[in-house]
Design a protein around this motif. Structure first.
Motif, PDB file in Angstrom:
ATOM      1  N   ALA A  69     -34.356 -53.341  34.579  1.00 41.03           N
ATOM      2  CA  ALA A  69     -34.358 -52.088  35.333  1.00 41.03           C
ATOM      3  C   ALA A  69     -34.638 -52.337  36.809  1.00 41.03           C
ATOM      4  CB  ALA A  69     -35.390 -51.127  34.735  1.00 41.03           C
ATOM      5  N   PHE A  70     -35.579 -53.219  37.107  1.00 41.44           N
ATOM      6  CA  PHE A  70     -35.866 -53.542  38.506  1.00 41.44           C
ATOM      7  C   PHE A  70     -34.726 -54.335  39.131  1.00 41.44           C
ATOM      8  CE2 PHE A  70     -40.215 -52.363  37.436  1.00 41.44           C
ATOM      9  CZ  PHE A  70     -40.639 -51.757  38.619  1.00 41.44           C
ATOM     10  N   ALA A  71     -34.095 -55.212  38.336  1.00 41.12           N
ATOM     11  CA  ALA A  71     -32.972 -55.984  38.863  1.00 41.12           C
ATOM     12  C   ALA A  71     -31.796 -55.081  39.218  1.00 41.12           C
ATOM     13  CB  ALA A  71     -32.544 -57.037  37.844  1.00 41.12           C
TER      14      ALA A  71
ATOM     15  N   ARG B 189     -37.910 -44.943  37.442  1.00 41.47           N
ATOM     16  CA  ARG B 189     -38.137 -44.246  36.178  1.00 41.47           C
ATOM     17  C   ARG B 189     -37.458 -45.037  35.066  1.00 41.47           C
ATOM     18  NH1 ARG B 189     -39.267 -38.740  35.022  1.00 41.47           N
ATOM     19  NH2 ARG B 189     -38.553 -38.072  32.947  1.00 41.47           N
ATOM     20  N   HIS B 190     -38.207 -45.263  33.978  1.00 38.33           N
ATOM     21  CA  HIS B 190     -37.674 -46.035  32.860  1.00 38.33           C
ATOM     22  C   HIS B 190     -38.198 -45.443  31.558  1.00 38.33           C
ATOM     23  CE1 HIS B 190     -36.408 -49.484  30.450  1.00 38.33           C
ATOM     24  NE2 HIS B 190     -37.655 -49.636  30.017  1.00 38.33           N
ATOM     25  N   LYS B 191     -37.277 -44.961  30.746  1.00 42.14           N
ATOM     26  CA  LYS B 191     -37.636 -44.378  29.448  1.00 42.14           C
ATOM     27  C   LYS B 191     -38.720 -43.306  29.578  1.00 42.14           C
ATOM     28  CE  LYS B 191     -36.373 -48.452  26.691  1.00 42.14           C
ATOM     29  NZ  LYS B 191     -36.840 -49.451  25.715  1.00 42.14           N
TER      30      LYS B 191
ATOM     31  N   ARG C 147     -41.008 -42.887  31.909  1.00 44.11           N
ATOM     32  CA  ARG C 147     -42.251 -43.197  32.609  1.00 44.11           C
ATOM     33  C   ARG C 147     -41.953 -43.887  33.932  1.00 44.11           C
ATOM     34  NH1 ARG C 147     -44.803 -48.539  30.945  1.00 44.11           N
ATOM     35  NH2 ARG C 147     -43.147 -49.735  29.934  1.00 44.11           N
ATOM     36  N   MET C 148     -42.916 -43.798  34.827  1.00 45.03           N
ATOM     37  CA  MET C 148     -42.751 -44.387  36.143  1.00 45.03           C
ATOM     38  C   MET C 148     -43.255 -45.821  36.127  1.00 45.03           C
ATOM     39  SD  MET C 148     -41.295 -41.967  37.681  1.00 45.03           S
ATOM     40  CE  MET C 148     -41.234 -42.699  39.327  1.00 45.03           C
ATOM     41  N   LEU C 149     -42.470 -46.704  36.704  1.00 47.86           N
ATOM     42  CA  LEU C 149     -42.831 -48.116  36.785  1.00 47.86           C
ATOM     43  C   LEU C 149     -42.913 -48.547  38.243  1.00 47.86           C
ATOM     44  CD1 LEU C 149     -40.439 -49.682  34.105  1.00 47.86           C
ATOM     45  CD2 LEU C 149     -42.770 -48.838  33.771  1.00 47.86           C
ATOM     46  N   ASP C 150     -43.866 -49.441  38.530  1.00 48.28           N
ATOM     47  CA  ASP C 150     -43.939 -50.034  39.861  1.00 48.28           C
ATOM     48  C   ASP C 150     -44.228 -51.524  39.722  1.00 48.28           C
ATOM     49  OD1 ASP C 150     -46.579 -50.016  39.127  1.00 48.28           O
ATOM     50  OD2 ASP C 150     -47.204 -48.539  40.614  1.00 48.28           O
ATOM     51  N   ALA C 151     -44.607 -52.173  40.815  1.00 50.15           N
ATOM     52  CA  ALA C 151     -44.717 -53.628  40.839  1.00 50.15           C
ATOM     53  C   ALA C 151     -45.646 -54.204  39.765  1.00 50.15           C
ATOM     54  CB  ALA C 151     -45.164 -54.086  42.229  1.00 50.15           C
ATOM     55  N   PRO C 152     -46.809 -53.593  39.471  1.00 48.56           N
ATOM     56  CA  PRO C 152     -47.652 -54.171  38.419  1.00 48.56           C
ATOM     57  C   PRO C 152     -46.969 -54.220  37.054  1.00 48.56           C
ATOM     58  CG  PRO C 152     -48.950 -52.702  39.787  1.00 48.56           C
ATOM     59  CD  PRO C 152     -47.522 -52.513  40.194  1.00 48.56           C
TER      60      PRO C 152
END
Length: 277
Positions: A243-245, A254-256, A258-263
Motif C-alpha cells: 500500500a505504501f509502495a 487508508r488501508h482496509k 484504518r489509517m496507516l503512517d510510518a510506524p
C-alpha cells in the motif's frame, strides 16, 4: 539468524546434549553456572569442550559461563572457545562486556548478557548500545535479583511479576532494542503448565521480545510458535508495504478501513525481516 528459543542444558549432563540439539530450539545453552554443583564444574567444562569439538548440527551452541568474578573465567572460556556465543551471567552493562571481550579477543564469539541479576545491573541497561557489535542479544532474569535484595519473590500468587520486576523486564526489553539486538524474555519455570507458557510467550511476542529462554525441550515448540509470524500476519505485512509502495508520496494512507503512517510501515518491515521473508 533466528533466536526464538534458547534451551538451557546442564553442562554436567552430556547425555542430554544431543537431545537438546535435536529439540528444534534455535540455540542450546550449555550451562556451566547455576545448574552445576561447584565440585562438578571442572568435569562439566571438559564435557562442554568435548561436545564443541564435534561438528555442529545446525543449532547454535552457546555456553553460559560463571560470573566474571567467580575465579573460573579462564577455565570456562577455554572450554567454550568453539562456542557460537557466550552467555554472561551477572552482567553489569557495557563495562562487563568490555571486560569479557578483553579476555575473548576481538575475534571471539558474541556475548549474550543476562542483564538484570544484580541491583547495579539495572542502572546499566542503557549502556549496552556502546558494545552492540559484541552482542548476540540481551536477556534478563527474575530469580537472582530478588535474592540479591532480600525480596520474598518476584511474582504474585497468580504468576504475574510484581511491579519492581515488571519494570525490570521492560527496561531489559528497551535496552535490547536501543542496542539493536535480539530481546530475549526469561524462562517460564512452571514446566508442567503448557497453557501458562503459551500465554506467557504470546505476551512476550506481543510486547516486543523476539525470543525466549527455555528450561525443557517440551517448551521449545510452544515458544517457537509464539515467535513465528503466522501466514495471515505475513500477508497483512506485505499488504501494508504494498500500500505504501503504491503511494510513495503519502505520509498517511487508508488501508482496509484504518489509517496507516510510518510506524505501521516500519512494523510491517520488521515482521517480515524477523520471519526471514
Amino acid at each position: 539468524m533466528r533466536l526464538r528459543s534458547l534451551l538451557f542444558v546442564p553442562a554436567d549432563r552430556p547425555d542430554r546434549f544431543a537431545k537438546a540439539a535435536g529439540s528444534g530450539a534455535d540455540a542450546i545453552i550449555l550451562d556451566l553456572e547455576d545448574s552445576v554443583h561447584p565440585h562438578a564444574k571442572d568435569a562439566a567444562a571438559r564435557e562442554v569442550a568435548a561436545f564443541l569439538s564435534q561438528s555442529a548440527s545446525g543449532v547454535l551452541r552457546l555456553v553460559r559461563i560463571n560470573p566474571l568474578d567467580s575465579g573460573r573465567l579462564d577455565a570456562d572460556l577455554a572450554a567454550a572457545r568453539r562456542a557460537d556465543g557466550i552467555v554472561l551471567p551477572k552482567a553489569e552493562g557495557a563495562a562487563s562486556i568490555r571486560q569479557l571481550v578483553a579476555q575473548l579477543g576481538s575475534e571471539g564469539p558474541p556475548v549474550l548478557p543476562i542483564a538484570t541479576e544484580t541491583p547495579a545491573a539495572i542502572f546499566s541497561l542503557g549502556s549496552y548500545s556502546e558494545v552492540a557489535d559484541h552482542l548476540l542479544g540481551i536477556s534478563w532474569g527474575a530469580e537472582d535479583l530478588p535474592a540479591a535484595i532480600g525480596a520474598a519473590t518476584a511474582r504474585e500468587g497468580d504468576g504475574r511479576y510484581t511491579p519492581p520486576y515488571e519494570m525490570v523486564r521492560g527496561l531489559a526489553l528497551f535496552g535490547a532494542h536501543a542496542a539493536g539486538v535480539a530481546a530475549l524474555d526469561t524462562v517460564y519455570p512452571a514446566l508442567a503448565d503448557q497453557d501458562g507458557l503459551e500465554r506467557y510467550a504470546a505476551r512476550a511476542a506481543r510486547d516486543g521480545f523476539t525470543g525466549m529462554l527455555a528450561l525443557h525441550p517440551a517448551q521449545v515448540p510452544v515458544i517457537n510458535a509464539a515467535f513465528t509470524p503466522t501466514p495471515d500476519q505475513l500477508d497483512e505485512a506485505r499488504a501494508v508495504i504494498a500500500a505504501f509502495a503504491a503511494e510513495p508520496g503519502a505520509g498517511v494512507l487508508r488501508h482496509k478501513g484504518r489509517m496507516l503512517d510510518a510506524p505501521h510501515l516500519k512494523q510491517a518491515q520488521r515482521l517480515l525481516a524477523r520471519a526471514g521473508a
